[in-house]
Design a protein around this motif. Sequence first.
Motif, PDB file in Angstrom:
ATOM      1  N   LYS A 126       4.059  -1.307  -8.658  1.00  0.00           N
ATOM      2  CA  LYS A 126       3.927  -0.579 -10.656  1.00  0.00           C
ATOM      3  C   LYS A 126       2.540  -1.830 -10.456  1.00  0.00           C
ATOM      4  O   LYS A 126       2.157  -1.185 -11.388  1.00  0.00           O
ATOM      5  CB  LYS A 126       4.947  -1.501 -11.094  1.00  0.00           C
ATOM      6  N   LYS A 127       1.908  -2.527 -11.027  1.00  0.00           N
ATOM      7  CA  LYS A 127       0.992  -3.604 -11.351  1.00  0.00           C
ATOM      8  C   LYS A 127       0.386  -3.693 -10.624  1.00  0.00           C
ATOM      9  O   LYS A 127      -1.060  -4.547 -10.638  1.00  0.00           O
ATOM     10  CB  LYS A 127       1.465  -5.107 -11.723  1.00  0.00           C
ATOM     11  N   ASN A 128       0.438  -3.498  -8.934  1.00  0.00           N
ATOM     12  CA  ASN A 128      -0.418  -3.111  -8.041  1.00  0.00           C
ATOM     13  C   ASN A 128      -1.631  -4.151  -8.603  1.00  0.00           C
ATOM     14  O   ASN A 128      -2.278  -4.918  -7.788  1.00  0.00           O
ATOM     15  CB  ASN A 128      -2.455  -2.108  -8.794  1.00  0.00           C
ATOM     16  N   VAL A 129      -0.725  -5.418  -8.310  1.00  0.00           N
ATOM     17  CA  VAL A 129      -1.093  -7.069  -7.766  1.00  0.00           C
ATOM     18  C   VAL A 129      -1.790  -6.437  -6.323  1.00  0.00           C
ATOM     19  O   VAL A 129      -1.575  -7.013  -5.235  1.00  0.00           O
ATOM     20  CB  VAL A 129       0.389  -7.235  -6.869  1.00  0.00           C
ATOM     21  N   ASP A 130      -2.371  -7.821  -6.350  1.00  0.00           N
ATOM     22  CA  ASP A 130      -3.160  -8.215  -5.696  1.00  0.00           C
ATOM     23  C   ASP A 130      -3.576  -8.585  -4.489  1.00  0.00           C
ATOM     24  O   ASP A 130      -3.725  -9.899  -4.284  1.00  0.00           O
ATOM     25  CB  ASP A 130      -5.200  -8.615  -6.078  1.00  0.00           C
ATOM     26  N   ASP A 131      -2.686  -8.273  -3.565  1.00  0.00           N
ATOM     27  CA  ASP A 131      -2.102  -9.097  -2.508  1.00  0.00           C
ATOM     28  C   ASP A 131      -3.011  -9.841  -1.556  1.00  0.00           C
ATOM     29  O   ASP A 131      -2.538 -10.670  -0.450  1.00  0.00           O
ATOM     30  CB  ASP A 131      -0.544  -8.299  -2.043  1.00  0.00           C
ATOM     31  N   VAL A 132      -3.653  -8.536  -1.081  1.00  0.00           N
ATOM     32  CA  VAL A 132      -4.470  -9.054   0.090  1.00  0.00           C
ATOM     33  C   VAL A 132      -5.751  -9.990  -0.825  1.00  0.00           C
ATOM     34  O   VAL A 132      -5.793 -11.147  -0.049  1.00  0.00           O
ATOM     35  CB  VAL A 132      -5.376  -7.605  -0.207  1.00  0.00           C
ATOM     36  N   GLY A 133      -5.879 -10.049  -2.238  1.00  0.00           N
ATOM     37  CA  GLY A 133      -7.056 -11.268  -2.364  1.00  0.00           C
ATOM     38  C   GLY A 133      -5.829 -12.294  -2.287  1.00  0.00           C
ATOM     39  O   GLY A 133      -6.666 -13.570  -2.464  1.00  0.00           O
ATOM     40  N   PHE A 134      -4.657 -11.937  -2.483  1.00  0.00           N
ATOM     41  CA  PHE A 134      -4.652 -13.549  -2.753  1.00  0.00           C
ATOM     42  C   PHE A 134      -4.221 -13.968  -1.868  1.00  0.00           C
ATOM     43  O   PHE A 134      -4.185 -15.065  -1.411  1.00  0.00           O
ATOM     44  CB  PHE A 134      -2.656 -13.792  -3.208  1.00  0.00           C
ATOM     45  N   GLY A 160       0.576  -1.476  -0.178  1.00  0.00           N
ATOM     46  CA  GLY A 160       0.086  -0.118  -0.040  1.00  0.00           C
ATOM     47  C   GLY A 160       0.960   1.450  -0.225  1.00  0.00           C
ATOM     48  O   GLY A 160      -0.069   2.249   0.296  1.00  0.00           O
ATOM     49  N   ARG A 161       1.768   1.424  -0.311  1.00  0.00           N
ATOM     50  CA  ARG A 161       2.716   2.300  -0.360  1.00  0.00           C
ATOM     51  C   ARG A 161       3.170   3.298  -1.291  1.00  0.00           C
ATOM     52  O   ARG A 161       3.098   4.344  -1.007  1.00  0.00           O
ATOM     53  CB  ARG A 161       4.454   2.088  -0.166  1.00  0.00           C
ATOM     54  N   GLU A 162       2.900   2.567  -2.483  1.00  0.00           N
ATOM     55  CA  GLU A 162       2.138   2.920  -3.877  1.00  0.00           C
ATOM     56  C   GLU A 162       3.594   3.701  -4.311  1.00  0.00           C
ATOM     57  O   GLU A 162       3.343   4.609  -5.492  1.00  0.00           O
ATOM     58  CB  GLU A 162       1.153   4.603  -3.642  1.00  0.00           C
ATOM     59  N   PHE A 216       0.286  -5.286   8.377  1.00  0.00           N
ATOM     60  CA  PHE A 216      -0.826  -3.892   8.503  1.00  0.00           C
ATOM     61  C   PHE A 216      -1.953  -3.956   6.973  1.00  0.00           C
ATOM     62  O   PHE A 216      -3.554  -3.309   8.049  1.00  0.00           O
ATOM     63  CB  PHE A 216      -0.257  -2.658   8.618  1.00  0.00           C
ATOM     64  N   ARG A 217      -1.439  -4.033   6.125  1.00  0.00           N
ATOM     65  CA  ARG A 217      -2.573  -4.130   5.107  1.00  0.00           C
ATOM     66  C   ARG A 217      -3.693  -5.256   5.101  1.00  0.00           C
ATOM     67  O   ARG A 217      -4.642  -5.511   5.135  1.00  0.00           O
ATOM     68  CB  ARG A 217      -2.132  -3.972   3.713  1.00  0.00           C
ATOM     69  N   LEU A 218      -2.869  -6.236   5.645  1.00  0.00           N
ATOM     70  CA  LEU A 218      -4.234  -7.642   5.710  1.00  0.00           C
ATOM     71  C   LEU A 218      -5.774  -6.549   7.534  1.00  0.00           C
ATOM     72  O   LEU A 218      -6.469  -7.198   6.859  1.00  0.00           O
ATOM     73  CB  LEU A 218      -3.906  -8.686   6.451  1.00  0.00           C
ATOM     74  N   ALA A 219      -4.834  -6.158   7.751  1.00  0.00           N
ATOM     75  CA  ALA A 219      -5.746  -5.834   9.263  1.00  0.00           C
ATOM     76  C   ALA A 219      -6.687  -4.407   9.003  1.00  0.00           C
ATOM     77  O   ALA A 219      -7.664  -4.630   9.153  1.00  0.00           O
ATOM     78  CB  ALA A 219      -4.980  -5.618  10.044  1.00  0.00           C
ATOM     79  N   LEU A 220      -6.161  -3.865   7.554  1.00  0.00           N
ATOM     80  CA  LEU A 220      -7.151  -2.495   7.243  1.00  0.00           C
ATOM     81  C   LEU A 220      -8.468  -3.511   6.448  1.00  0.00           C
ATOM     82  O   LEU A 220      -9.624  -3.071   6.213  1.00  0.00           O
ATOM     83  CB  LEU A 220      -6.069  -1.902   6.705  1.00  0.00           C
ATOM     84  N   GLN A 221      -7.651  -3.813   4.931  1.00  0.00           N
ATOM     85  CA  GLN A 221      -8.399  -5.058   4.278  1.00  0.00           C
ATOM     86  C   GLN A 221      -9.083  -6.141   4.729  1.00  0.00           C
ATOM     87  O   GLN A 221      -9.775  -5.987   3.554  1.00  0.00           O
ATOM     88  CB  GLN A 221      -8.020  -3.424   2.860  1.00  0.00           C
TER      89      GLN A 221
END
Length: 313
Positions: free
Chosen positions: A111-119, A101-103, A151-156
Amino acid sequence: IILLTIFGALFLISLPAFAVDKANYKNGSFKWGNEDRTYVLYVPKNLNKKRPVPLLIAMHGGGGQAKNMIGLTKGRFSELADRDGFIVVYPDGVQKHWNDGREVKKYYSHKKNVDDVGFISELIDRIAGEYEIDKNRVYATGISNGGLMSFRLALQLSDKIAAIAPVTASLGEKISKKASPKNPVSVLMINGTLDPLVPFNGGGIGYKFQRSRLGTVLSTRETVKFWVNHNDCKKDPEIFIIRDKDKTDGCTVEKEIYANGKQGTEVILYVVNRGGHTWPSGVQYASERLIGKTNRDINACDVIWEFFQRHKR
C-alpha cells in the motif's frame, strides 16, 4: 498458530528462531525511506579478513521475520558460512512483508510502495562498508514472499545481484511486464507441484478464498522460460532424477539445467513432485493439510549455496 497460517497465506509466523553461535549474530538497523529497517547479520568468527568474501541475502516469507528465516532453514546457511567463509544477512520486511511488485494493496509494504529494492541496495553498501565484500558475489534467496522479492531484485538490481534462488515462488505477473534486468542473472528455482499457495501452474496466490486479493504469478514453466530467454541459455535442458533418499516424505525431485547463458549464467529448476509450500529439509512449519509436504531428498540451503558458488557477476 493455525489460524494465522490459514488467514495469512505466505505466512511463516510460527517458525522457531535458531542460532549456530548466538555471538556471531548481530542485529542492525538504519532509516530508509521514512522506515526503520532492521536485519540480522551473521559473520563467522574466523572470517578471512584478508580477501573479499561473498554476501548471501536470505529473505523470510510473508508474515515472518529474519529470525524465522534462520529457524526455517535450521541455521544451515550460517553453518555453511562458517565452513566456507562468507557473510549472511537476514533482512526484515516492513511489517513482516516485502514489496515484491504484486501491487495487491493488502499489506502495508504494498500500500505504501515501500522501497525494498532501495533498502536491499543500501544494505549491501553498508555491509560492504564494514566488511570486505566481493561485490561480484552478492546473492539473494528467499521463500514465498521472500522468493518473489528475490525475483524483483534480479529484475531491478542486476548491477549488484549475481544470482538468485527463490523457493516456492514464481515471477510476479505484473512486474514481469514492467521490469527488465540490465544484466544476465543466474537463477535457481525450487517449486513444489502441489504448492497450495503459490501454484506451480501459475495464477492467483493464496488459498482459493484469497486469490482475488493476493496477486498473480506466472507459472513455474513461464518463469523458467523468461529467465532462459533473458540469459540466452540453451532451450533444451539436461534433466536429472535426484535419488529418492527419503521414501517417507511422499515426494521426489527432478533437476533441470538450462546452461550456456550469457556471461556464464544458467537457469536451474528443481521440481519437487508432490511437494508443497515448503523449504526442502527445512522445518515443517505447519501441517501437511495446510502447506503440503516437505522434501527430505535435498537440502535447499546446500543446493542453493553450491549453485551460488559457481556464479559471479
